[in-house]
Enzyme design. Structure first.
Site, PDB file in Angstrom:
ATOM      1  N   LYS A  56      16.999   4.066   0.188  1.00 54.89           N
ATOM      2  CA  LYS A  56      17.919   3.864   1.314  1.00 54.89           C
ATOM      3  C   LYS A  56      19.159   3.168   0.760  1.00 54.89           C
ATOM      4  O   LYS A  56      19.400   1.986   1.011  1.00 54.89           O
ATOM      5  CB  LYS A  56      17.261   2.958   2.372  1.00 54.89           C
ATOM      6  N   ASP A  80      14.860  -0.462  -0.057  1.00 56.64           N
ATOM      7  CA  ASP A  80      15.724  -0.638   1.109  1.00 56.64           C
ATOM      8  C   ASP A  80      16.826  -1.638   0.726  1.00 56.64           C
ATOM      9  O   ASP A  80      17.820  -1.255   0.115  1.00 56.64           O
ATOM     10  CB  ASP A  80      14.813  -1.114   2.258  1.00 56.64           C
ATOM     11  N   ARG A  91      -0.045   6.611   7.392  1.00 52.35           N
ATOM     12  CA  ARG A  91       0.126   6.773   5.942  1.00 52.35           C
ATOM     13  C   ARG A  91      -0.400   8.120   5.472  1.00 52.35           C
ATOM     14  O   ARG A  91       0.013   8.639   4.444  1.00 52.35           O
ATOM     15  CB  ARG A  91      -0.648   5.680   5.180  1.00 52.35           C
ATOM     16  N   ASP A  95       3.945   3.519   6.386  1.00 57.57           N
ATOM     17  CA  ASP A  95       3.205   3.251   7.628  1.00 57.57           C
ATOM     18  C   ASP A  95       4.088   2.768   8.761  1.00 57.57           C
ATOM     19  O   ASP A  95       5.246   2.397   8.576  1.00 57.57           O
ATOM     20  CB  ASP A  95       2.138   2.188   7.364  1.00 57.57           C
ATOM     21  N   LYS A 108       0.811  -1.198   0.000  1.00 58.64           N
ATOM     22  CA  LYS A 108       0.000   0.000   0.000  1.00 58.64           C
ATOM     23  C   LYS A 108       0.856   1.264   0.000  1.00 58.64           C
ATOM     24  O   LYS A 108       0.348   2.355  -0.178  1.00 58.64           O
ATOM     25  CB  LYS A 108      -0.899   0.016   1.248  1.00 58.64           C
ATOM     26  N   GLY A 109       2.136   1.078   0.281  1.00 59.67           N
ATOM     27  CA  GLY A 109       3.002   2.233   0.547  1.00 59.67           C
ATOM     28  C   GLY A 109       3.081   3.275  -0.551  1.00 59.67           C
ATOM     29  O   GLY A 109       3.319   4.449  -0.290  1.00 59.67           O
ATOM     30  N   GLU A 158       7.222   2.613  -6.553  1.00 61.58           N
ATOM     31  CA  GLU A 158       7.567   2.108  -5.208  1.00 61.58           C
ATOM     32  C   GLU A 158       7.690   3.281  -4.243  1.00 61.58           C
ATOM     33  O   GLU A 158       8.139   4.364  -4.633  1.00 61.58           O
ATOM     34  CB  GLU A 158       8.917   1.389  -5.254  1.00 61.58           C
ATOM     35  N   ASP A 159       7.331   3.031  -2.992  1.00 54.43           N
ATOM     36  CA  ASP A 159       7.545   4.058  -1.969  1.00 54.43           C
ATOM     37  C   ASP A 159       9.023   4.173  -1.620  1.00 54.43           C
ATOM     38  O   ASP A 159       9.607   5.240  -1.668  1.00 54.43           O
ATOM     39  CB  ASP A 159       6.694   3.754  -0.712  1.00 54.43           C
ATOM     40  N   PHE A 208      13.966   4.814  10.303  1.00 51.21           N
ATOM     41  CA  PHE A 208      12.634   4.358   9.921  1.00 51.21           C
ATOM     42  C   PHE A 208      11.795   5.568   9.543  1.00 51.21           C
ATOM     43  O   PHE A 208      11.728   6.546  10.282  1.00 51.21           O
ATOM     44  CB  PHE A 208      11.971   3.582  11.065  1.00 51.21           C
TER      45      PHE A 208
HETATM   46  P1  5GP Z   1      13.333  -4.066   0.474  1.00 49.12           P
HETATM   47  O1  5GP Z   1      12.921  -5.379  -0.129  1.00 49.12           O
HETATM   48  O2  5GP Z   1      13.936  -3.102  -0.504  1.00 49.12           O
HETATM   49  O3  5GP Z   1      14.234  -4.286   1.670  1.00 49.12           O
HETATM   50  O4  5GP Z   1      12.024  -3.482   1.117  1.00 49.12           O
HETATM   51  C1  5GP Z   1      11.310  -2.420   0.636  1.00 49.12           C
HETATM   52  C2  5GP Z   1      10.031  -2.318   1.447  1.00 49.12           C
HETATM   53  O5  5GP Z   1      10.344  -2.266   2.852  1.00 49.12           O
HETATM   54  C3  5GP Z   1       9.283  -1.031   1.159  1.00 49.12           C
HETATM   55  O6  5GP Z   1       8.388  -1.176   0.084  1.00 49.12           O
HETATM   56  C4  5GP Z   1       8.584  -0.787   2.487  1.00 49.12           C
HETATM   57  O7  5GP Z   1       7.381  -1.516   2.524  1.00 49.12           O
HETATM   58  C5  5GP Z   1       9.503  -1.355   3.530  1.00 49.12           C
HETATM   59  N1  5GP Z   1      10.348  -0.307   4.153  1.00 49.12           N
HETATM   60  C6  5GP Z   1      11.685  -0.158   4.048  1.00 49.12           C
HETATM   61  N2  5GP Z   1      12.127   0.894   4.764  1.00 49.12           N
HETATM   62  C7  5GP Z   1      11.030   1.439   5.338  1.00 49.12           C
HETATM   63  C8  5GP Z   1      10.822   2.580   6.189  1.00 49.12           C
HETATM   64  O8  5GP Z   1      11.733   3.330   6.583  1.00 49.12           O
HETATM   65  N3  5GP Z   1       9.533   2.848   6.570  1.00 49.12           N
HETATM   66  C9  5GP Z   1       8.489   2.067   6.181  1.00 49.12           C
HETATM   67  N4  5GP Z   1       7.284   2.403   6.606  1.00 49.12           N
HETATM   68  N5  5GP Z   1       8.641   0.979   5.374  1.00 49.12           N
HETATM   69  C10 5GP Z   1       9.893   0.677   4.956  1.00 49.12           C
END
Ligand code: 5GP
Length: 197
Positions: free
Chosen positions: A126, A98, A160, A154, A42-43, A94-95, A147
């Site tokens: 990130k 990471d 959100r 969220d 949902k991000g 994508e939001d 974070f």
């Molecule tokens: P990745 O697979 O790149 O590690 O994960 C990405 C997902 O992790 C994002 O779509 C999000 O849902 C979650 N995520 C990563 N960092 C954050 C953060 O700082 N805050 C929030 N709310 N979600 C995050």
């Protein structure tokens, strides 16, 4: 509440300005095409809603939802797009990226469907936390490893709807006193809601 536990890292005005720039870039790059924007729920929903209104092209918008499992960050599609993506120019929205594991798997899944092209627009990167190298063709802001909350992101399903983006510098403070953050971020109406008035 300890001072500095929560910081507004990107204001509403800065978000608006950057989203406008990203929309203009995408408009220029996809001139003559009819891309499909695929928001990862949902991000991405707030970012996507703002972004697509800055893209001056005929475009479709669709969504998918993912479930993550395992330590390796494997993902399954929990809810698929309605639009068939074969032969289409897909822009994944994508939001935040990471470790990059989610996006890597998602791009593979989409490429296996015979898309004409796939690019990603991520509001936040990130970059220092990356485990797998994955292309991000359009990126809003590079951020640290705090974070983040708000503008679609969220904390256990909440926050959100904050209009700007916040960093939680001390997660223990948020867990221990979520109301302190709500009052800082939303204002005093959050306190009234919490006490049922
Ligand atoms: P990745 O697979 O790149 O590690 O994960 C990405 C997902 O992790 C994002 O779509 C999000 O849902 C979650 N995520 C990563 N960092 C954050 C953060 O700082 N805050 C929030 N709310 N979600 C995050």
């Amino acid at each position: 509440m300890s001072a500095g536990a929560f910081i507004e890292v990107v204001s509403e005005a800065q978000l608006h300005q950057r989203v406008q720039q990203l929309g203009a870039e995408i408009t220029a790059d996809y001139e003559g095409e009819e891309p499909v924007f695929v928001g990862v729920l949902k991000g991405s929903m707030v970012f996507l809603a703002d972004l697509v209104r800055q893209v001056d092209l005929t475009a479709e918008v669709d969504f998918l939802a993912l479930t993550r499992f395992g330590k390796e960050g494997r993902v399954n599609i929990a809810m698929d797009t309605e639009v068939s993506l074969a032969g289409r120019h897909v822009v994944v929205v994508e939001d935040i990226v990471d470790t990059g594991l989610t996006l890597t798997t998602l791009r593979r899944l989409l490429e296996a469907r015979g898309v004409a092209s796939v690019r990603t627009v991520a509001l936040l990167d990130k970059a220092t936390r990356r485990i797998v190298d994955v292309p991000i063709e359009y990126r809003g802001f590079e951020v640290g490893d705090e974070f983040l909350l708000g503008y679609g992101l969220d904390w256990s399903g909440t926050y959100r709807n904050l209009r700007s983006l916040w960093a939680v510098m001390d997660v223990a403070v948020l867990t221990g006193d979520p109301l302190a953050f709500a009052v800082t971020a939303y204002g005093s109406s959050a306190r009234a809601a919490d006490s049922g008035q």
